[in-house]
Motif scaffolding. Structure first.
Motif, PDB file in Angstrom:
ATOM      1  N   ALA A   1       0.875  -1.377   0.034  1.00 38.82           N
ATOM      2  CA  ALA A   1       0.225  -0.123   0.031  1.00 38.82           C
ATOM      3  C   ALA A   1       0.763   1.194  -0.178  1.00 38.82           C
ATOM      4  N   ARG A   2       2.188   1.044   0.187  1.00 45.71           N
ATOM      5  CA  ARG A   2       3.079   2.303   0.210  1.00 45.71           C
ATOM      6  C   ARG A   2       2.684   3.396  -0.664  1.00 45.71           C
ATOM      7  N   PHE A   3       2.846   2.748  -2.024  1.00 42.42           N
ATOM      8  CA  PHE A   3       2.553   3.507  -3.262  1.00 42.42           C
ATOM      9  C   PHE A   3       1.562   4.340  -3.354  1.00 42.42           C
ATOM     10  N   ALA A   4       0.367   3.965  -2.713  1.00 38.37           N
ATOM     11  CA  ALA A   4      -0.800   4.773  -2.473  1.00 38.37           C
ATOM     12  C   ALA A   4      -1.116   5.608  -1.265  1.00 38.37           C
ATOM     13  N   ARG A   5      -0.057   5.740  -0.468  1.00 39.61           N
ATOM     14  CA  ARG A   5      -0.303   6.381   0.752  1.00 39.61           C
ATOM     15  C   ARG A   5      -0.171   7.786   0.475  1.00 39.61           C
ATOM     16  N   HIS A   6      -1.047   8.650   1.084  1.00 41.89           N
ATOM     17  CA  HIS A   6      -0.661  10.145   1.344  1.00 41.89           C
ATOM     18  C   HIS A   6       0.396  10.677   2.008  1.00 41.89           C
ATOM     19  N   SER A   7       0.953  11.744   1.216  1.00 43.17           N
ATOM     20  CA  SER A   7       2.423  12.195   1.960  1.00 43.17           C
ATOM     21  C   SER A   7       1.787  12.736   3.334  1.00 43.17           C
ATOM     22  N   PRO A   8       2.500  12.523   4.291  1.00 50.56           N
ATOM     23  CA  PRO A   8       2.009  13.099   5.715  1.00 50.56           C
ATOM     24  C   PRO A   8       2.329  14.675   5.676  1.00 50.56           C
ATOM     25  N   GLY A   9       1.757  15.326   6.713  1.00 42.59           N
ATOM     26  CA  GLY A   9       1.775  16.479   6.976  1.00 42.59           C
ATOM     27  C   GLY A   9       3.128  16.867   7.478  1.00 42.59           C
ATOM     28  N   ASP A  10       3.283  18.447   7.643  1.00 43.28           N
ATOM     29  CA  ASP A  10       4.667  18.641   8.304  1.00 43.28           C
ATOM     30  C   ASP A  10       4.683  19.204   9.892  1.00 43.28           C
ATOM     31  N   ARG A  11       3.620  18.663  10.288  1.00 40.58           N
ATOM     32  CA  ARG A  11       3.446  18.798  11.665  1.00 40.58           C
ATOM     33  C   ARG A  11       3.420  17.471  12.513  1.00 40.58           C
ATOM     34  N   TRP A  12       4.197  16.975  13.259  1.00 41.42           N
ATOM     35  CA  TRP A  12       4.380  15.603  13.766  1.00 41.42           C
ATOM     36  C   TRP A  12       4.168  15.789  15.322  1.00 41.42           C
ATOM     37  N   PHE A  13       3.207  15.087  15.786  1.00 41.69           N
ATOM     38  CA  PHE A  13       2.927  14.806  17.298  1.00 41.69           C
ATOM     39  C   PHE A  13       3.522  13.616  17.771  1.00 41.69           C
ATOM     40  N   VAL A  14       4.584  13.614  18.533  1.00 38.80           N
ATOM     41  CA  VAL A  14       5.338  12.334  19.015  1.00 38.80           C
ATOM     42  C   VAL A  14       5.142  11.850  20.363  1.00 38.80           C
ATOM     43  N   ASP A  15       4.919  10.638  20.832  1.00 41.96           N
ATOM     44  CA  ASP A  15       4.372  10.454  22.109  1.00 41.96           C
ATOM     45  C   ASP A  15       4.833   8.932  22.413  1.00 41.96           C
ATOM     46  N   GLU A  16       5.099   8.269  23.455  1.00 40.64           N
ATOM     47  CA  GLU A  16       5.121   6.904  23.941  1.00 40.64           C
ATOM     48  C   GLU A  16       4.033   6.742  24.573  1.00 40.64           C
ATOM     49  N   THR A  17       3.484   5.368  24.463  1.00 43.90           N
ATOM     50  CA  THR A  17       2.616   4.843  25.375  1.00 43.90           C
ATOM     51  C   THR A  17       3.144   3.593  25.807  1.00 43.90           C
ATOM     52  N   TYR A  18       2.392   2.649  26.578  1.00 39.30           N
ATOM     53  CA  TYR A  18       3.068   1.499  26.844  1.00 39.30           C
ATOM     54  C   TYR A  18       2.085   0.098  26.863  1.00 39.30           C
ATOM     55  N   VAL A  19       2.525  -1.003  26.703  1.00 37.89           N
ATOM     56  CA  VAL A  19       1.668  -2.384  26.347  1.00 37.89           C
ATOM     57  C   VAL A  19       2.256  -3.549  27.169  1.00 37.89           C
ATOM     58  N   GLN A  20       1.626  -4.588  27.361  1.00 34.88           N
ATOM     59  CA  GLN A  20       2.321  -5.606  28.235  1.00 34.88           C
ATOM     60  C   GLN A  20       2.384  -6.543  26.959  1.00 34.88           C
ATOM     61  N   VAL A  21       3.833  -7.025  26.807  1.00 34.34           N
ATOM     62  CA  VAL A  21       4.231  -8.056  26.002  1.00 34.34           C
ATOM     63  C   VAL A  21       4.627  -9.349  26.986  1.00 34.34           C
TER      64      VAL A  21
END
Length: 244
Positions: free
Chosen positions: A75-95
């Motif tokens: 699907a990568r060929f059909a993906r829209h280019s992302p915007g220029d403002r990125w919101f980054v954060d970490e969450t957590y899960v149990q593995v």
């Protein structure tokens, strides 16, 4: 859907489905159901049995692990280019009973940029996350919004020095709110067993989110006609199945 016979179903030469007992149609539907709805592997097994397709839940798990990355990559060929403002954060899960950190980012349009499961929450993990996202998307953000974690300034100064690093109370609400979508999906599962499994499932959830939010040029047409919005994810998976 009909259950296949004892012989493997025919697939075109070079198809990722070649050699599998069940046809691509069944496999793709099972993978799509699992990623789209709050189902366990046993739930998908039961739904398939109701349609006269006898598949063990372990097989469904193997299908998701094998085919989700292939479908997302196609699907990568059909993906829209992302915007220029990125919101980054970490969450957590149990593995497997151990806490793991999940680095995630969304842009100003709600597109999930990328995800990364990490054993640690440190500068090395943050660097891997950004390196992976920048390499795959080949887009450099103009602004990156994070929390006040001390590891981010040095990593961003090194990897995206032109970006404005924004740290302000409540500014990161978009990604923090988006984490809840992931947690909601993980809740019905019977636990994540390995880091690799967690990475595939969480990346698959992000892929499905982006499909549903319209960030791919996929699934808009089915059999030459415009597909209704409710059927676009199904049409997109059918389209991608042909590509792998």
């Amino acid at each position: 859907m009909k259950q296949s016979g004892q012989r493997p179903a025919w697939s075109p030469p070079g198809s990722a489905f070649a050699g599998f007992r069940f046809p691509a149609e069944v496999i793709v539907v099972a993978v799509r159901w699992y990623l789209r709805f709050n189902l366990s592997y046993r739930d998908v097994e039961e739904l398939l049995v109701e349609r006269s397709v006898a598949v063990d839940h372990v097989t469904v798990y193997r299908w998701v692990q094998r085919f989700m990355p292939l479908l997302a990559d196609a699907a990568r060929f059909a993906r829209h280019s992302p915007g220029d403002r990125w919101f980054v954060d970490e969450t957590y899960v149990q593995v497997n009973g151990v806490w793991r950190y999940v680095y995630r980012a969304v842009d100003q349009h709600g597109q999930v940029i990328d995800v990364l499961v990490s054993t640690r929450r440190d500068a090395a993990a943050a660097r891997r996350f950004f390196q992976r996202a920048l390499r795959i998307l080949k887009v450099t953000p103009a602004e990156v919004v994070t929390d006040a974690a001390p590891v981010y300034p040095a990593v961003l100064d090194d990897l995206v020095p032109s970006a404005w690093h924004h740290v302000e109370r409540y500014a990161n609400n978009p990604i923090e709110a988006d984490h809840s979508q992931l947690k909601h999906r993980l809740r019905p599962m019977r636990g994540l067993r390995t880091d690799r499994t967690a990475q595939v499932i969480i990346a698959g959830h992000a892929f499905m989110q982006n499909l549903r939010r319209g960030h791919y040029e996929l699934g808009h047409y089915e059999l030459g006609h415009e597909a209704p919005p409710a059927l676009r994810v199904a049409a997109a998976f059918t389209e991608l199945a042909r590509a792998i």
